[in-house]
Enzyme design. Structure first.
Site, mmCIF file in Angstrom:
data_model
loop_
_atom_site.group_PDB
_atom_site.id
_atom_site.type_symbol
_atom_site.label_atom_id
_atom_site.label_comp_id
_atom_site.label_asym_id
_atom_site.label_seq_id
_atom_site.Cartn_x
_atom_site.Cartn_y
_atom_site.Cartn_z
ATOM 1 N N SER A 1 64.528 16.712 -20.304
ATOM 2 C CA SER A 1 65.303 17.731 -21.029
ATOM 3 C C SER A 1 65.477 17.189 -22.440
ATOM 4 O O SER A 1 65.404 15.963 -22.645
ATOM 5 C CB SER A 1 66.690 17.894 -20.389
ATOM 6 N N TYR B 1 75.431 14.537 -17.630
ATOM 7 C CA TYR B 1 74.085 15.117 -17.520
ATOM 8 C C TYR B 1 73.158 14.417 -18.519
ATOM 9 O O TYR B 1 72.051 13.998 -18.166
ATOM 10 C CB TYR B 1 74.148 16.620 -17.793
HETATM 11 N N1 LIG Z 1 67.400 25.370 -17.197
HETATM 12 C C1 LIG Z 1 67.477 24.637 -18.308
HETATM 13 O O1 LIG Z 1 68.004 25.056 -19.347
HETATM 14 C C2 LIG Z 1 66.886 23.252 -18.329
HETATM 15 C C3 LIG Z 1 66.621 22.655 -19.577
HETATM 16 C C4 LIG Z 1 66.061 21.394 -19.620
HETATM 17 C C5 LIG Z 1 65.748 20.747 -18.445
HETATM 18 N N2 LIG Z 1 66.015 21.333 -17.226
HETATM 19 C C6 LIG Z 1 65.644 20.602 -16.023
HETATM 20 O O2 LIG Z 1 64.634 21.334 -15.377
HETATM 21 C C7 LIG Z 1 64.634 21.005 -13.980
HETATM 22 C C8 LIG Z 1 64.518 22.285 -13.179
HETATM 23 O O3 LIG Z 1 65.690 23.049 -13.371
HETATM 24 P P1 LIG Z 1 65.691 24.638 -13.451
HETATM 25 O O4 LIG Z 1 66.195 24.990 -14.787
HETATM 26 O O5 LIG Z 1 64.404 25.191 -12.991
HETATM 27 O O6 LIG Z 1 66.874 24.968 -12.424
HETATM 28 P P2 LIG Z 1 66.884 25.402 -10.896
HETATM 29 O O7 LIG Z 1 66.191 26.683 -10.716
HETATM 30 O O8 LIG Z 1 68.300 25.265 -10.472
HETATM 31 O O9 LIG Z 1 65.976 24.287 -10.200
HETATM 32 C C9 LIG Z 1 66.455 23.060 -9.763
HETATM 33 C C10 LIG Z 1 65.750 22.761 -8.454
HETATM 34 O O10 LIG Z 1 66.162 21.462 -8.018
HETATM 35 C C11 LIG Z 1 66.283 21.506 -6.631
HETATM 36 N N3 LIG Z 1 67.216 20.473 -6.198
HETATM 37 C C12 LIG Z 1 68.496 20.267 -6.604
HETATM 38 N N4 LIG Z 1 69.032 19.243 -5.923
HETATM 39 C C13 LIG Z 1 68.069 18.800 -5.077
HETATM 40 C C14 LIG Z 1 68.011 17.777 -4.109
HETATM 41 N N5 LIG Z 1 69.063 16.974 -3.841
HETATM 42 N N6 LIG Z 1 66.851 17.590 -3.427
HETATM 43 C C15 LIG Z 1 65.791 18.386 -3.662
HETATM 44 N N7 LIG Z 1 65.772 19.375 -4.554
HETATM 45 C C16 LIG Z 1 66.911 19.579 -5.252
HETATM 46 C C17 LIG Z 1 66.786 22.906 -6.284
HETATM 47 O O11 LIG Z 1 66.320 23.308 -5.000
HETATM 48 P P3 LIG Z 1 67.221 23.267 -3.669
HETATM 49 O O12 LIG Z 1 68.550 23.848 -4.023
HETATM 50 O O13 LIG Z 1 66.404 24.056 -2.693
HETATM 51 O O14 LIG Z 1 67.298 21.840 -3.263
HETATM 52 C C18 LIG Z 1 66.113 23.754 -7.357
HETATM 53 O O15 LIG Z 1 64.930 24.346 -6.870
HETATM 54 C C19 LIG Z 1 65.906 20.194 -13.740
HETATM 55 O O16 LIG Z 1 65.569 18.828 -13.659
HETATM 56 C C20 LIG Z 1 66.748 20.456 -14.989
HETATM 57 O O17 LIG Z 1 67.601 19.373 -15.276
HETATM 58 C C21 LIG Z 1 66.565 22.571 -17.141
#
Ligand SMILES: NC(=O)c1ccc[n+]([C@@H]2O[C@H](COP(=O)([O-])OP(=O)(O)OC[C@H]3O[C@@H](n4cnc5c(N)ncnc54)[C@H](OP(=O)(O)O)[C@@H]3O)[C@@H](O)[C@H]2O)c1
Length: 222
Positions: A136, A149
């Protein structure tokens, strides 16, 4: 046909990356805790390839990581690991609970470390392999109301840069991706982002990551 394993592949960026790999003739393995979300994502992926598997794996639980990875590699070798699973809890530092802090460190930092430790010996047996760590812009600079975070993402960055040096010259390529805000379920439980309409489409971010996966550091600002 190469195989990619994506943690947190049931929703958001992980699912968009899974769709891209599927469209580019990879076998795709999506993992996560919620089997309903994984099943829905698998349905979408099956429109592009029949080589899709969903496996329950909680990255906070080492036994779950070991079980899932040994199950997958007993059926197919893995060429690409995308460490995408992540959680965020936001707000003033003094308001963060022990639960929130542990969730972020255990998932984002230790989840990535243990998944890498479990899979790297296998990846090193492949002629070419890639680890893509989804970090990120929170891994590049501090932000108000994002202290822990950001700490977790700085840790992921330090880990990624160190592995890059440790495995330099081997068949294992390691990338870190640093993107700004995306419109995903990540923000569903928080009002930290007031205007979600300004966030990027995760499909567009996924495409940029996929196209630049040979770079060590993929920075995608909002
Ligand atoms: N959205 C943003 O603005 C943003 C910006 C920069 C970086 N990111 C990063 O991008 C990545 C993906 O996030 P996203 O934005 O796509 O959000 P998201 O849709 O909430 O995806 C996060 C995924 O992580 C999984 N997860 C969470 N805890 C877990 C665990 N203990 N074991 C296995 N899987 C787990 C969840 O699946 P389950 O609930 O099925 O486990 C979910 O599918 C993250 O690392 C986040 O920090 C996001």
């Amino acid at each position: 046909m190469p195989t990619v394993l994506i943690t947190g592949g049931g929703t958001g960026l992980g699912k968009e990356l899974a769709l891209l790999y599927a469209k580019n003739q990879y076998n795709v393995v999506i993992t996560g805790r919620d089997t309903t979300k994984l099943a829905a994502a698998k349905e979408e992926l099956l429109h592009f390839t029949e080589n899709v598997h969903s496996v329950k794996m909680d990255v906070k639980n080492l036994a779950s990581i070991k079980q899932a990875i040994s199950e997958v590699i007993s059926k197919t070798p893995i060429d690409v690991l995308v460490n995408n699973a992540g959680v965020g809890y936001f707000g003033p530092f003094s308001d963060l609970s022990e639960h929130d802090i542990n969730e972020m460190i255990d998932t984002n930092v230790k989840g990535t470390i243990f998944t890498c430790q479990e899979l790297i010996p296998h990846l090193l047996t492949r002629p070419e392999a890639t680890i893509m760590n989804i970090i990120s812009t929170a891994g590049l600079r501090g932000k108000v109301n994002e202290s822990v975070y950001v700490a977790s993402k700085f840790a992921m960055r330090g880990f990624t840069e160190s592995l890059q040096k440790e495995y330099e010259g081997s068949s294992l390529h390691i990338s870190g991706a640093y993107m700004g805000g995306m419109s995903t379920p990540f923000w569903d439980e928080t009002d930290h982002i007031k205007d979600r309409s300004r966030l990027k489409d995760p499909a567009i971010v996924a495409e940029e990551i996929y196209n630049r996966q040979q770079e060590l550091e993929i920075v995608i600002e909002s």
